[in-house]
Motif scaffolding. Sequence first.
Motif, PDB file in Angstrom:
ATOM      1  N   THR A   1       0.811  -1.221   0.000  1.00 53.88           N
ATOM      2  CA  THR A   1       0.000   0.000   0.000  1.00 53.88           C
ATOM      3  C   THR A   1       0.844   1.271   0.000  1.00 53.88           C
ATOM      4  OG1 THR A   1      -0.244  -0.112   2.405  1.00 53.88           O
ATOM      5  CG2 THR A   1      -2.009  -1.064   1.082  1.00 53.88           C
TER       6      THR A   1
ATOM      7  N   ASP B   1      -8.055  -8.904   6.165  1.00 53.24           N
ATOM      8  CA  ASP B   1      -9.358  -8.404   5.741  1.00 53.24           C
ATOM      9  C   ASP B   1      -9.420  -8.496   4.215  1.00 53.24           C
ATOM     10  OD1 ASP B   1      -8.995  -5.429   4.569  1.00 53.24           O
ATOM     11  OD2 ASP B   1      -7.602  -5.705   6.250  1.00 53.24           O
TER      12      ASP B   1
ATOM     13  N   GLU C   1     -10.007  -6.465   1.721  1.00 55.79           N
ATOM     14  CA  GLU C   1      -9.318  -5.445   0.930  1.00 55.79           C
ATOM     15  C   GLU C   1      -7.820  -5.694   0.883  1.00 55.79           C
ATOM     16  OE1 GLU C   1     -10.245  -1.404   1.956  1.00 55.79           O
ATOM     17  OE2 GLU C   1     -12.391  -1.828   2.014  1.00 55.79           O
ATOM     18  N   ALA C   2      -7.240  -6.081   2.001  1.00 49.89           N
ATOM     19  CA  ALA C   2      -5.803  -6.347   2.064  1.00 49.89           C
ATOM     20  C   ALA C   2      -5.451  -7.572   1.231  1.00 49.89           C
ATOM     21  CB  ALA C   2      -5.368  -6.537   3.515  1.00 49.89           C
TER      22      ALA C   2
ATOM     23  N   VAL D   1      -7.040  -8.747  -1.356  1.00 49.51           N
ATOM     24  CA  VAL D   1      -7.173  -8.386  -2.771  1.00 49.51           C
ATOM     25  C   VAL D   1      -5.981  -7.538  -3.218  1.00 49.51           C
ATOM     26  CG1 VAL D   1      -8.543  -6.977  -4.363  1.00 49.51           C
ATOM     27  CG2 VAL D   1      -9.659  -8.645  -2.916  1.00 49.51           C
ATOM     28  N   ALA D   2      -5.525  -6.632  -2.374  1.00 50.06           N
ATOM     29  CA  ALA D   2      -4.363  -5.805  -2.710  1.00 50.06           C
ATOM     30  C   ALA D   2      -3.140  -6.682  -2.959  1.00 50.06           C
ATOM     31  CB  ALA D   2      -4.082  -4.795  -1.603  1.00 50.06           C
TER      32      ALA D   2
ATOM     33  N   TYR E   1     -11.413  -8.273  -7.766  1.00 54.27           N
ATOM     34  CA  TYR E   1     -12.196  -7.221  -7.133  1.00 54.27           C
ATOM     35  C   TYR E   1     -12.753  -7.724  -5.811  1.00 54.27           C
ATOM     36  CZ  TYR E   1     -12.010  -4.867 -11.618  1.00 54.27           C
ATOM     37  OH  TYR E   1     -11.570  -4.252 -12.751  1.00 54.27           O
ATOM     38  N   ILE E   2     -12.998  -6.807  -4.915  1.00 53.44           N
ATOM     39  CA  ILE E   2     -13.608  -7.139  -3.639  1.00 53.44           C
ATOM     40  C   ILE E   2     -15.081  -7.424  -3.882  1.00 53.44           C
ATOM     41  CG2 ILE E   2     -14.181  -6.265  -1.346  1.00 53.44           C
ATOM     42  CD1 ILE E   2     -11.741  -4.438  -1.628  1.00 53.44           C
TER      43      ILE E   2
END
Length: 161
Positions: A21, A52, A54-55, A57-58, A80-81
């Motif tokens: 990130t 989580d 989002e993390a 997926v990143a 995608y989330i």
Amino acid sequence: GCSSVLVCPWNVALEMVGYVTEVGSVSTGCRLTYEEELAVLEMCAEGMSGLDPEAAVALRNRGQLLLALTQSKPHMPVVYIEAPAGKYSFDSVVDRTCVEGDESFWTKHFTAYFSQSAYARPPEDMRAEAAMEFLDRFLVNGPRVKGGRDHLGFLFLYELF
């Protein structure tokens, strides 16, 4: 592996999320190479279940990007989330009226509305105290979308901002 190997006291996946990130803020001399990042991402595979969405997926998308870069591929799959399942879904209807509406739609809903709206543009040379008095009078009379007493409405506010 060998049982005498020291186990990391931190979660590699969490640390990698922080790196991914903020990679844009890491100087080029301190960045991992693409191959090093891929190696660390492979180590993260075990610890991703505790992240989580989002993390996770990143990390997956970063891995796909690195694979595409190292293999000189012009495209990469993107993960995608998942949209949260809930009672309210604001995107349950795909509204394409702005790109598919015919001319009568625009005339009926927008052109007709703004043709009724009165707008008298203030003088261009208004400055300092006169401009403040003008603005004060507009605010005291109350702004109205269709113009109000001063014939200043949405279009005036639009120009003002």
